[in-house]
Motif scaffolding. Structure first.
Motif, PDB file in Angstrom:
ATOM      1  N   ALA A 144       0.831  -1.209   0.000  1.00 31.90           N
ATOM      2  CA  ALA A 144       0.000   0.000   0.000  1.00 31.90           C
ATOM      3  C   ALA A 144       0.863   1.257   0.000  1.00 31.90           C
ATOM      4  N   GLY A 145       2.058   1.153   0.559  1.00 27.48           N
ATOM      5  CA  GLY A 145       2.982   2.295   0.599  1.00 27.48           C
ATOM      6  C   GLY A 145       3.546   2.477   1.990  1.00 27.48           C
ATOM      7  N   PRO A 146       4.698   3.140   2.074  1.00 28.29           N
ATOM      8  CA  PRO A 146       5.370   3.286   3.366  1.00 28.29           C
ATOM      9  C   PRO A 146       4.619   4.160   4.368  1.00 28.29           C
ATOM     10  N   GLU A 147       3.728   5.027   3.878  1.00 25.83           N
ATOM     11  CA  GLU A 147       3.004   5.913   4.788  1.00 25.83           C
ATOM     12  C   GLU A 147       1.822   5.228   5.469  1.00 25.83           C
ATOM     13  N   TYR A 148       1.439   4.045   5.005  1.00 28.47           N
ATOM     14  CA  TYR A 148       0.287   3.342   5.563  1.00 28.47           C
ATOM     15  C   TYR A 148       0.740   2.310   6.586  1.00 28.47           C
ATOM     16  N   ASP A 149       0.067   2.283   7.733  1.00 29.87           N
ATOM     17  CA  ASP A 149       0.453   1.343   8.783  1.00 29.87           C
ATOM     18  C   ASP A 149      -0.718   0.602   9.419  1.00 29.87           C
ATOM     19  N   ILE A 150      -1.942   0.797   8.894  1.00 29.04           N
ATOM     20  CA  ILE A 150      -3.115   0.074   9.391  1.00 29.04           C
ATOM     21  C   ILE A 150      -3.854  -0.502   8.183  1.00 29.04           C
ATOM     22  N   LEU A 151      -4.231  -1.771   8.269  1.00 27.17           N
ATOM     23  CA  LEU A 151      -5.069  -2.399   7.255  1.00 27.17           C
ATOM     24  C   LEU A 151      -6.398  -2.732   7.909  1.00 27.17           C
ATOM     25  N   MET A 152      -7.480  -2.168   7.374  1.00 25.33           N
ATOM     26  CA  MET A 152      -8.806  -2.365   7.957  1.00 25.33           C
ATOM     27  C   MET A 152      -9.634  -3.288   7.071  1.00 25.33           C
ATOM     28  N   ASP A 153     -10.437  -4.122   7.693  1.00 27.52           N
ATOM     29  CA  ASP A 153     -11.326  -5.050   6.992  1.00 27.52           C
ATOM     30  C   ASP A 153     -10.555  -5.923   6.009  1.00 27.52           C
ATOM     31  N   GLY A 154      -9.440  -6.457   6.454  1.00 28.83           N
ATOM     32  CA  GLY A 154      -8.628  -7.320   5.601  1.00 28.83           C
ATOM     33  C   GLY A 154      -9.327  -8.650   5.333  1.00 28.83           C
ATOM     34  N   VAL A 155      -9.292  -9.061   4.077  1.00 26.93           N
ATOM     35  CA  VAL A 155      -9.872 -10.328   3.653  1.00 26.93           C
ATOM     36  C   VAL A 155      -8.780 -11.109   2.932  1.00 26.93           C
ATOM     37  N   VAL A 156      -8.595 -12.361   3.329  1.00 25.61           N
ATOM     38  CA  VAL A 156      -7.594 -13.221   2.694  1.00 25.61           C
ATOM     39  C   VAL A 156      -8.335 -14.311   1.931  1.00 25.61           C
ATOM     40  N   ARG A 157      -8.012 -14.425   0.635  1.00 21.71           N
ATOM     41  CA  ARG A 157      -8.624 -15.459  -0.197  1.00 21.71           C
ATOM     42  C   ARG A 157      -7.534 -16.397  -0.707  1.00 21.71           C
ATOM     43  N   TYR A 158      -7.804 -17.686  -0.612  1.00 20.08           N
ATOM     44  CA  TYR A 158      -6.869 -18.710  -1.079  1.00 20.08           C
ATOM     45  C   TYR A 158      -7.481 -19.429  -2.275  1.00 20.08           C
ATOM     46  N   ALA A 159      -6.646 -19.720  -3.266  1.00 20.01           N
ATOM     47  CA  ALA A 159      -7.043 -20.572  -4.382  1.00 20.01           C
ATOM     48  C   ALA A 159      -5.899 -21.547  -4.620  1.00 20.01           C
ATOM     49  N   SER A 160      -6.240 -22.782  -4.839  1.00 15.88           N
ATOM     50  CA  SER A 160      -5.213 -23.798  -5.025  1.00 15.88           C
ATOM     51  C   SER A 160      -5.439 -24.516  -6.348  1.00 15.88           C
ATOM     52  N   TYR A 161      -4.388 -24.574  -7.131  1.00 22.58           N
ATOM     53  CA  TYR A 161      -4.393 -25.273  -8.410  1.00 22.58           C
ATOM     54  C   TYR A 161      -3.227 -26.264  -8.387  1.00 22.58           C
ATOM     55  N   VAL A 162      -3.114 -27.070  -9.393  1.00 20.34           N
ATOM     56  CA  VAL A 162      -2.017 -28.035  -9.452  1.00 20.34           C
ATOM     57  C   VAL A 162      -0.687 -27.285  -9.452  1.00 20.34           C
ATOM     58  N   PHE A 163       0.126 -27.526  -8.433  1.00 21.26           N
ATOM     59  CA  PHE A 163       1.451 -26.926  -8.259  1.00 21.26           C
ATOM     60  C   PHE A 163       1.441 -25.416  -8.002  1.00 21.26           C
ATOM     61  N   VAL A 164       0.290 -24.804  -7.838  1.00 19.38           N
ATOM     62  CA  VAL A 164       0.225 -23.351  -7.621  1.00 19.38           C
ATOM     63  C   VAL A 164      -0.798 -23.035  -6.537  1.00 19.38           C
ATOM     64  N   THR A 165      -0.418 -22.178  -5.619  1.00 22.86           N
ATOM     65  CA  THR A 165      -1.343 -21.651  -4.623  1.00 22.86           C
ATOM     66  C   THR A 165      -1.370 -20.134  -4.772  1.00 22.86           C
ATOM     67  N   VAL A 166      -2.552 -19.570  -4.850  1.00 17.50           N
ATOM     68  CA  VAL A 166      -2.720 -18.126  -4.999  1.00 17.50           C
ATOM     69  C   VAL A 166      -3.329 -17.583  -3.712  1.00 17.50           C
ATOM     70  N   ASN A 186      -4.668 -13.947  -2.104  1.00 15.68           N
ATOM     71  CA  ASN A 186      -5.033 -12.569  -2.406  1.00 15.68           C
ATOM     72  C   ASN A 186      -5.522 -11.904  -1.118  1.00 15.68           C
ATOM     73  N   VAL A 187      -4.952 -10.743  -0.789  1.00 17.07           N
ATOM     74  CA  VAL A 187      -5.346 -10.004   0.403  1.00 17.07           C
ATOM     75  C   VAL A 187      -5.937  -8.673  -0.033  1.00 17.07           C
ATOM     76  N   GLU A 188      -7.120  -8.351   0.465  1.00 12.83           N
ATOM     77  CA  GLU A 188      -7.774  -7.076   0.176  1.00 12.83           C
ATOM     78  C   GLU A 188      -8.103  -6.384   1.484  1.00 12.83           C
ATOM     79  N   GLY A 189      -8.161  -5.071   1.445  1.00 15.16           N
ATOM     80  CA  GLY A 189      -8.522  -4.283   2.612  1.00 15.16           C
ATOM     81  C   GLY A 189      -8.280  -2.815   2.321  1.00 15.16           C
ATOM     82  N   LYS A 190      -8.550  -1.976   3.269  1.00 14.81           N
ATOM     83  CA  LYS A 190      -8.364  -0.529   3.134  1.00 14.81           C
ATOM     84  C   LYS A 190      -7.199  -0.113   4.024  1.00 14.81           C
TER      85      LYS A 190
END
Length: 72
Positions: free
Chosen positions: A8-30, A32-36
């Motif tokens: 997000a950048g060096p000036e940001y130090d709080i992540l609010m409403d963080g959501v972590v999503r996992y997806a798993s495929y053959v030999f690959v794990t994805v 994704n983290v979203e939040g404000k």
């Protein structure tokens, strides 16, 4: 969560409403983290310390540096 906050950048130090999503495929794990992202210093200055602390107590946030952490 740390990498998402750092991206997000060096000036940001709080992540609010963080959501972590996992997806798993053959030999690959994805992962994704979203939040404000917020800058706690700017928020505390704009709101005042008491209002900021009250705001922080009502929200689920993640931060490396702020004393209240909902996620460890």
């Amino acid at each position: 969560m740390d990498i998402a906050l750092e991206n997000a950048g060096p000036e940001y130090d709080i992540l609010m409403d963080g959501v972590v999503r996992y997806a798993s495929y053959v030999f690959v794990t994805v992962i994704n983290v979203e939040g404000k992202a917020y800058n706690s210093t700017e928020m505390r200055t704009a709101m005042g310390a008491l209002e900021y602390d009250e705001w922080l107590s009502y929200h689920e946030t993640y931060s490396k540096h702020v004393k209240k952490q909902a996620f460890n």
